[in-house]
Design an enzyme around this catalytic site. Structure first.
Site, PDB file in Angstrom:
ATOM      1  N   GLY A  49       0.855  -1.171   0.000  1.00  0.00           N
ATOM      2  CA  GLY A  49       0.000   0.000   0.000  1.00  0.00           C
ATOM      3  C   GLY A  49       0.890   1.218   0.000  1.00  0.00           C
ATOM      4  O   GLY A  49       1.853   1.270  -0.764  1.00  0.00           O
ATOM      5  N   GLU A  50       0.637   2.123   0.881  1.00  0.00           N
ATOM      6  CA  GLU A  50       1.452   3.332   0.978  1.00  0.00           C
ATOM      7  C   GLU A  50       1.983   3.376   2.409  1.00  0.00           C
ATOM      8  O   GLU A  50       1.221   3.560   3.358  1.00  0.00           O
ATOM      9  CB  GLU A  50       0.564   4.530   0.661  1.00  0.00           C
ATOM     10  CG  GLU A  50       1.240   5.569  -0.194  1.00  0.00           C
ATOM     11  CD  GLU A  50       2.332   6.297   0.578  1.00  0.00           C
ATOM     12  OE1 GLU A  50       3.456   6.396   0.057  1.00  0.00           O
ATOM     13  OE2 GLU A  50       2.067   6.730   1.694  1.00  0.00           O
ATOM     14  N   SER A  51       3.284   3.211   2.549  1.00  0.00           N
ATOM     15  CA  SER A  51       3.823   3.002   3.895  1.00  0.00           C
ATOM     16  C   SER A  51       3.606   4.193   4.825  1.00  0.00           C
ATOM     17  O   SER A  51       3.353   4.008   6.023  1.00  0.00           O
ATOM     18  CB  SER A  51       5.302   2.608   3.828  1.00  0.00           C
ATOM     19  OG  SER A  51       6.023   3.512   3.034  1.00  0.00           O
ATOM     20  N   CYS A  64       6.149  -5.373   0.606  1.00  0.00           N
ATOM     21  CA  CYS A  64       6.228  -4.062  -0.056  1.00  0.00           C
ATOM     22  C   CYS A  64       6.149  -2.927   0.974  1.00  0.00           C
ATOM     23  O   CYS A  64       7.117  -2.696   1.690  1.00  0.00           O
ATOM     24  CB  CYS A  64       5.169  -3.983  -1.155  1.00  0.00           C
ATOM     25  SG  CYS A  64       5.651  -2.833  -2.444  1.00  0.00           S
ATOM     26  N   ARG A  89      12.894   3.116  -0.626  1.00  0.00           N
ATOM     27  CA  ARG A  89      11.508   3.136  -1.135  1.00  0.00           C
ATOM     28  C   ARG A  89      11.514   3.398  -2.640  1.00  0.00           C
ATOM     29  O   ARG A  89      12.315   4.176  -3.134  1.00  0.00           O
ATOM     30  CB  ARG A  89      10.715   4.253  -0.454  1.00  0.00           C
ATOM     31  CG  ARG A  89      10.336   3.921   0.952  1.00  0.00           C
ATOM     32  CD  ARG A  89       9.616   5.097   1.597  1.00  0.00           C
ATOM     33  NE  ARG A  89       8.239   5.236   1.134  1.00  0.00           N
ATOM     34  CZ  ARG A  89       7.383   6.113   1.682  1.00  0.00           C
ATOM     35  NH1 ARG A  89       7.757   6.890   2.650  1.00  0.00           N
ATOM     36  NH2 ARG A  89       6.154   6.182   1.232  1.00  0.00           N
ATOM     37  N   ARG A 120       5.816  -0.579  -7.627  1.00  0.00           N
ATOM     38  CA  ARG A 120       6.483   0.548  -6.944  1.00  0.00           C
ATOM     39  C   ARG A 120       7.262   0.018  -5.738  1.00  0.00           C
ATOM     40  O   ARG A 120       7.131   0.493  -4.614  1.00  0.00           O
ATOM     41  CB  ARG A 120       5.453   1.583  -6.493  1.00  0.00           C
ATOM     42  CG  ARG A 120       5.382   2.751  -7.447  1.00  0.00           C
ATOM     43  CD  ARG A 120       4.612   3.937  -6.932  1.00  0.00           C
ATOM     44  NE  ARG A 120       3.496   3.596  -6.087  1.00  0.00           N
ATOM     45  CZ  ARG A 120       3.270   4.144  -4.901  1.00  0.00           C
ATOM     46  NH1 ARG A 120       4.060   5.047  -4.415  1.00  0.00           N
ATOM     47  NH2 ARG A 120       2.199   3.798  -4.227  1.00  0.00           N
ATOM     48  N   HIS A 152       5.132  -8.921  -3.998  1.00  0.00           N
ATOM     49  CA  HIS A 152       3.816  -9.268  -3.446  1.00  0.00           C
ATOM     50  C   HIS A 152       3.531 -10.763  -3.579  1.00  0.00           C
ATOM     51  O   HIS A 152       2.895 -11.171  -4.556  1.00  0.00           O
ATOM     52  CB  HIS A 152       2.727  -8.485  -4.192  1.00  0.00           C
ATOM     53  CG  HIS A 152       2.740  -7.026  -3.917  1.00  0.00           C
ATOM     54  ND1 HIS A 152       2.001  -6.443  -2.916  1.00  0.00           N
ATOM     55  CD2 HIS A 152       3.435  -6.014  -4.496  1.00  0.00           C
ATOM     56  CE1 HIS A 152       2.217  -5.141  -2.887  1.00  0.00           C
ATOM     57  NE2 HIS A 152       3.091  -4.856  -3.847  1.00  0.00           N
ATOM     58  N   GLU A 172       1.367 -12.382  -2.243  1.00  0.00           N
ATOM     59  CA  GLU A 172      -0.086 -12.617  -2.176  1.00  0.00           C
ATOM     60  C   GLU A 172      -0.738 -12.487  -3.552  1.00  0.00           C
ATOM     61  O   GLU A 172      -1.907 -12.812  -3.719  1.00  0.00           O
ATOM     62  CB  GLU A 172      -0.744 -11.651  -1.167  1.00  0.00           C
ATOM     63  CG  GLU A 172      -0.915 -10.215  -1.627  1.00  0.00           C
ATOM     64  CD  GLU A 172       0.369  -9.387  -1.580  1.00  0.00           C
ATOM     65  OE1 GLU A 172       1.437  -9.961  -1.302  1.00  0.00           O
ATOM     66  OE2 GLU A 172       0.305  -8.178  -1.861  1.00  0.00           O
TER      67      GLU A 172
END
Ligand code: GLN
Length: 197
Positions: A52-54, A85, A116, A145, A180, A182
């Site tokens: 997601g967005e850390s 991620c 990142r 990303r 990822h 998953e």
């Protein structure tokens, strides 16, 4: 066993599905639940932190009263945690200038420094077959990303590299992947995680 998936932002449902499928595939009885409140966290035996967005995930973990308890469970209780991620970034001790600038608070559980967005922006997302220590066939992996692990120290051990950068590491009960697992349908890394729980 009950596995929690941090459910505040990011690809939460994909993680819940992957953990549930891994439990079923490997004949373990248990369930996967999304964790949004301290009461949820108290009920789980292991935790995954999705992509997601850390910065966003970090801020929400603090706001929802989950941050300190994840750190405590990950250290005092040695609860198994897998971060992918953005989750990999949050598990690190050092995420460089981008994390400093955005005041992203890191869980800091793993002895590693990350970069990142090391592989470029969203449109430079890609898939690759990785050679992973301990797996006999390549692991098909999806990078979005993605960060890279720049270095590890102490007992944190690199397990896979892509373009000369570390993309998978393990430190005892903790696993971090820049990609990822998953999303590829290959649940072998999830199996390692479940074996730790
Ligand atoms: N680049 C994102 C970050 O810095 C992580 C991307 C992802 O989780 N797919 O948080």
């Amino acid at each position: 066993m009950r596995i929690g998936v941090i459910g505040v932002q990011g690809d939460v449902s994909e993680h819940v599905d992957a953990v549930a499928r891994a439990l079923q595939t490997y004949g373990k009885s248990g369930e996967a639940i999304a964790v949004r409140r301290p009461e949820d966290l108290a009920r789980v035996d292991g935790l995954t932190i999705p992509g997601g967005e850390s910065t966003t995930i970090s801020k929400l973990l603090v706001k929802l009263g989950l941050f300190d308890e994840i750190v405590r469970r990950g250290t005092e209780d040695a609860m198994p945690i897998m971060g992918t991620c953005a989750g990999c970034i949050l598990l690190s001790k050092d995420a460089g200038i981008q994390a400093d600038k955005t005041k992203t608070k890191l869980l800091g559980l793993m002895d590693m420094a990350v970069d990142r967005n090391a592989f470029g922006r969203q449109r430079e997302s890609f898939e690759a077959d990785l050679v992973v220590d301990g797996l006999d066939a390549p692991f098909h992996s999806v990078f979005i990303r993605a960060p890279a692990i720049l270095r590890t120290w102490g007992t944190c051990t690199p397990l896979a590299r892509h373009r000369d950068r570390i993309v998978l590491a393990r430190q005892g009960h903790l696993i971090a992947s820049a990609f990822h697992p998953e999303l590829s349908g290959d649940l072998r890394i999830h199996r390692w995680f479940l074996d730790l729980v």
